[in-house]
Design an enzyme around this catalytic site. Structure first.
Site, PDB file in Angstrom:
ATOM      1  CB  ILE A  23       5.115   9.744  -0.957  1.00 54.62           C
ATOM      2  CG1 ILE A  23       5.465   8.675   0.085  1.00 54.62           C
ATOM      3  CG2 ILE A  23       6.381  10.368  -1.553  1.00 54.62           C
ATOM      4  CD1 ILE A  23       6.100   7.406  -0.489  1.00 54.62           C
ATOM      5  N   GLY A  24       3.110  11.836  -2.285  1.00 47.32           N
ATOM      6  CA  GLY A  24       2.888  12.901  -3.276  1.00 47.32           C
ATOM      7  C   GLY A  24       2.339  14.154  -2.629  1.00 47.32           C
ATOM      8  CE1 TYR A  34       4.282  -0.932  -5.623  1.00 48.31           C
ATOM      9  CE2 TYR A  34       6.036  -1.902  -4.300  1.00 48.31           C
ATOM     10  CZ  TYR A  34       5.296  -0.799  -4.688  1.00 48.31           C
ATOM     11  OH  TYR A  34       5.588   0.444  -4.159  1.00 48.31           O
ATOM     12  CB  THR A  88       1.796  12.122 -11.306  1.00 55.23           C
ATOM     13  OG1 THR A  88       2.862  11.258 -10.916  1.00 55.23           O
ATOM     14  CG2 THR A  88       2.184  12.906 -12.552  1.00 55.23           C
ATOM     15  N   GLY A  89      -0.153  11.980  -8.676  1.00 54.60           N
ATOM     16  CA  GLY A  89      -0.543  11.314  -7.432  1.00 54.60           C
ATOM     17  C   GLY A  89      -0.284  12.234  -6.253  1.00 54.60           C
ATOM     18  N   GLY A  90      -0.663  13.501  -6.415  1.00 51.79           N
ATOM     19  CA  GLY A  90      -0.376  14.506  -5.375  1.00 51.79           C
ATOM     20  C   GLY A  90      -1.480  14.670  -4.354  1.00 51.79           C
ATOM     21  CB  THR A  91      -4.891  13.394  -4.101  1.00 44.01           C
ATOM     22  OG1 THR A  91      -4.657  12.043  -4.515  1.00 44.01           O
ATOM     23  CG2 THR A  91      -5.288  14.240  -5.294  1.00 44.01           C
ATOM     24  CB  SER A  96       9.639   0.511  -4.152  1.00 48.09           C
ATOM     25  OG  SER A  96       9.635  -0.352  -3.028  1.00 48.09           O
TER      26      SER A  96
HETATM   27  P1  NAP Z   1      -0.982   6.620  -1.668  1.00 49.30           P
HETATM   28  O1  NAP Z   1      -1.136   7.382  -0.409  1.00 49.30           O
HETATM   29  O2  NAP Z   1      -1.937   5.535  -2.003  1.00 49.30           O
HETATM   30  O3  NAP Z   1      -0.908   7.664  -2.880  1.00 49.30           O
HETATM   31  C1  NAP Z   1      -0.899   7.253  -4.213  1.00 49.30           C
HETATM   32  C2  NAP Z   1      -1.219   8.452  -5.087  1.00 49.30           C
HETATM   33  O4  NAP Z   1      -1.147   8.030  -6.458  1.00 49.30           O
HETATM   34  C3  NAP Z   1      -2.620   8.982  -4.847  1.00 49.30           C
HETATM   35  O5  NAP Z   1      -2.610  10.378  -4.983  1.00 49.30           O
HETATM   36  C4  NAP Z   1      -3.409   8.340  -5.974  1.00 49.30           C
HETATM   37  O6  NAP Z   1      -4.542   9.113  -6.286  1.00 49.30           O
HETATM   38  C5  NAP Z   1      -2.373   8.372  -7.083  1.00 49.30           C
HETATM   39  N1  NAP Z   1      -2.640   7.432  -8.165  1.00 49.30           N
HETATM   40  C6  NAP Z   1      -2.706   6.080  -8.119  1.00 49.30           C
HETATM   41  N2  NAP Z   1      -2.990   5.595  -9.335  1.00 49.30           N
HETATM   42  C7  NAP Z   1      -3.098   6.663 -10.164  1.00 49.30           C
HETATM   43  C8  NAP Z   1      -3.387   6.800 -11.534  1.00 49.30           C
HETATM   44  N3  NAP Z   1      -3.649   5.744 -12.324  1.00 49.30           N
HETATM   45  N4  NAP Z   1      -3.407   8.048 -12.077  1.00 49.30           N
HETATM   46  C9  NAP Z   1      -3.159   9.127 -11.295  1.00 49.30           C
HETATM   47  N5  NAP Z   1      -2.899   9.055  -9.989  1.00 49.30           N
HETATM   48  C10 NAP Z   1      -2.873   7.837  -9.430  1.00 49.30           C
HETATM   49  O7  NAP Z   1       0.445   5.909  -1.726  1.00 49.30           O
HETATM   50  P2  NAP Z   1       1.948   6.391  -1.386  1.00 49.30           P
HETATM   51  O8  NAP Z   1       2.438   5.431  -0.376  1.00 49.30           O
HETATM   52  O9  NAP Z   1       2.030   7.839  -1.144  1.00 49.30           O
HETATM   53  O10 NAP Z   1       2.627   5.983  -2.775  1.00 49.30           O
HETATM   54  C11 NAP Z   1       3.162   6.926  -3.683  1.00 49.30           C
HETATM   55  C12 NAP Z   1       4.249   6.243  -4.475  1.00 49.30           C
HETATM   56  O11 NAP Z   1       5.277   5.794  -3.573  1.00 49.30           O
HETATM   57  C13 NAP Z   1       3.794   5.009  -5.260  1.00 49.30           C
HETATM   58  O12 NAP Z   1       4.405   4.999  -6.530  1.00 49.30           O
HETATM   59  C14 NAP Z   1       4.323   3.861  -4.402  1.00 49.30           C
HETATM   60  O13 NAP Z   1       4.551   2.704  -5.162  1.00 49.30           O
HETATM   61  C15 NAP Z   1       5.610   4.466  -3.876  1.00 49.30           C
HETATM   62  N6  NAP Z   1       6.126   3.794  -2.673  1.00 49.30           N
HETATM   63  C16 NAP Z   1       5.392   3.780  -1.529  1.00 49.30           C
HETATM   64  C17 NAP Z   1       5.908   3.127  -0.410  1.00 49.30           C
HETATM   65  C18 NAP Z   1       5.157   3.064   0.892  1.00 49.30           C
HETATM   66  O14 NAP Z   1       5.549   2.256   1.762  1.00 49.30           O
HETATM   67  N7  NAP Z   1       4.128   3.873   1.100  1.00 49.30           N
HETATM   68  C19 NAP Z   1       7.171   2.495  -0.475  1.00 49.30           C
HETATM   69  C20 NAP Z   1       7.873   2.546  -1.671  1.00 49.30           C
HETATM   70  C21 NAP Z   1       7.339   3.206  -2.768  1.00 49.30           C
HETATM   71  P3  NAP Z   1      -5.920   8.467  -6.843  1.00 49.30           P
HETATM   72  O15 NAP Z   1      -6.148   7.197  -6.113  1.00 49.30           O
HETATM   73  O16 NAP Z   1      -6.915   9.536  -6.597  1.00 49.30           O
HETATM   74  O17 NAP Z   1      -5.709   8.258  -8.288  1.00 49.30           O
END
Ligand code: NAP
Length: 245
Positions: free
Chosen positions: A17-18, A146, A11-14, A133
């Site tokens: 990290i996903g 958060y 989920t969130g594969g676009t 996280s």
């Molecule tokens: P990102 O690049 O913003 O990716 C987030 C992904 O989640 C996108 O594919 C987004 O797609 C999707 N998403 C968000 N809300 C959604 C919803 N309601 N339904 C379906 N898809 C949804 O962020 P990322 O950093 O890769 O984060 C991924 C995960 O890692 C998150 O859970 C984040 O809290 C966790 N994380 C990140 C970090 C960091 O520093 N980057 C650190 C700790 C944990 P759409 O916007 O198209 O829906």
């Protein structure tokens, strides 16, 4: 090729990290399905990587049901990465009800029902990884909601693991530290302010750098395959030492 002949769902594969995890799963042989809300990003992932890309908002149960019905065309699910999540931060006094509700709806409710709605579609012996996280164990000003959602995710890794041991399904959490992805750009802050925040975060990371989404993906793939066959209910922290010293 640890995922050969396996069906993997992210989920969130676009993005971030996903997306890196979905790419790595495909490179190790998996048939990959992803979801997200942004149609253009989904179409790009379909075109560039051949993923089954379905529009679904994880906070909407009907979307999740539709998503899994579509995924069933690939076969039963061997690996689920409940990764979709949002990041929002604000000083305590400025935190709005809308921000509170959105974080809870996506990061906790969405993640819980991502797993629950997958149940009929999961293979016996499947693995699930939840994206938490390092902030599940740290306090940063302005990040209390958060961080609370991510502490809930850490707890859910234990609870859902306990619920699913009778089906031989393992559930673990990955807990990334600050990782270089588009998530920070979505805060809508000016470039200069973002730079200042990044420098402040960086100064607290013992390894003096952000992680990459590939480094998180490697940990996720370990938790999702037979390499971690005796590991359940735990978390793997991938944070450059931030949460440890
Ligand atoms: P990102 O690049 O913003 O990716 C987030 C992904 O989640 C996108 O594919 C987004 O797609 C999707 N998403 C968000 N809300 C959604 C919803 N309601 N339904 C379906 N898809 C949804 O962020 P990322 O950093 O890769 O984060 C991924 C995960 O890692 C998150 O859970 C984040 O809290 C966790 N994380 C990140 C970090 C960091 O520093 N980057 C650190 C700790 C944990 P759409 O916007 O198209 O829906």
């Amino acid at each position: 090729m640890r995922y050969e002949n396996k069906v993997a769902v992210v989920t969130g594969g676009t993005s971030g990290i996903g997306l890196s995890t979905a790419q790595m799963l495909a490179s190790e042989g998996a048939r990959v399905a992803i979801c997200g809300r942004d149609e253009a990003a989904l179409a790009a992932a379909r075109k560039d990587f051949g993923f089954l890309s379905i529009r679904a908002d994880v906070s909407k149960l009907a979307d999740l049901e539709h998503f899994y019905q579509e995924v069933s065309a690939l076969g039963k699910i061997d690996f689920l990465f409940a990764n979709a999540g949002i990041y929002k931060a604000a000083p305590l006094a400025d935190t709005t009800e809308q921000m509170f509700d959105e974080l809870i709806a996506i990061n906790i409710k969405g993640l819980f029902f991502t797993v629950q709605k997958a149940l009929p579609y999961l293979n016996e012996g499947a693995a699930i990884v939840l994206n938490s996280s390092v902030l599940n164990q740290k306090a940063w000003p302005g990040n209390s909601i958060y961080a609370a959602t991510k502490a809930a995710v850490r707890s859910l890794a234990r609870g859902l693991a306990a619920d699913l041991t009778d089906r031989n399904i393992r559930v673990n959490a990955v807990s990334p530290g600050p990782t270089f992805t588009p998530i920070f750009g979505r805060l809508g802050l000016p470039e200069q302010e973002l730079k200042g925040i990044a420098e402040q975060i960086l100064s607290g990371i013992p390894m003096k750098r952000f992680g990459t989404s590939e480094e998180i993906a490697k940990a996720v793939l370990f938790l999702g395959c037979a390499d971690s066959s005796f590991v359940t209910g735990t978390e793997l922290v991938v944070d450059g030492g931030l949460g440890q010293f």
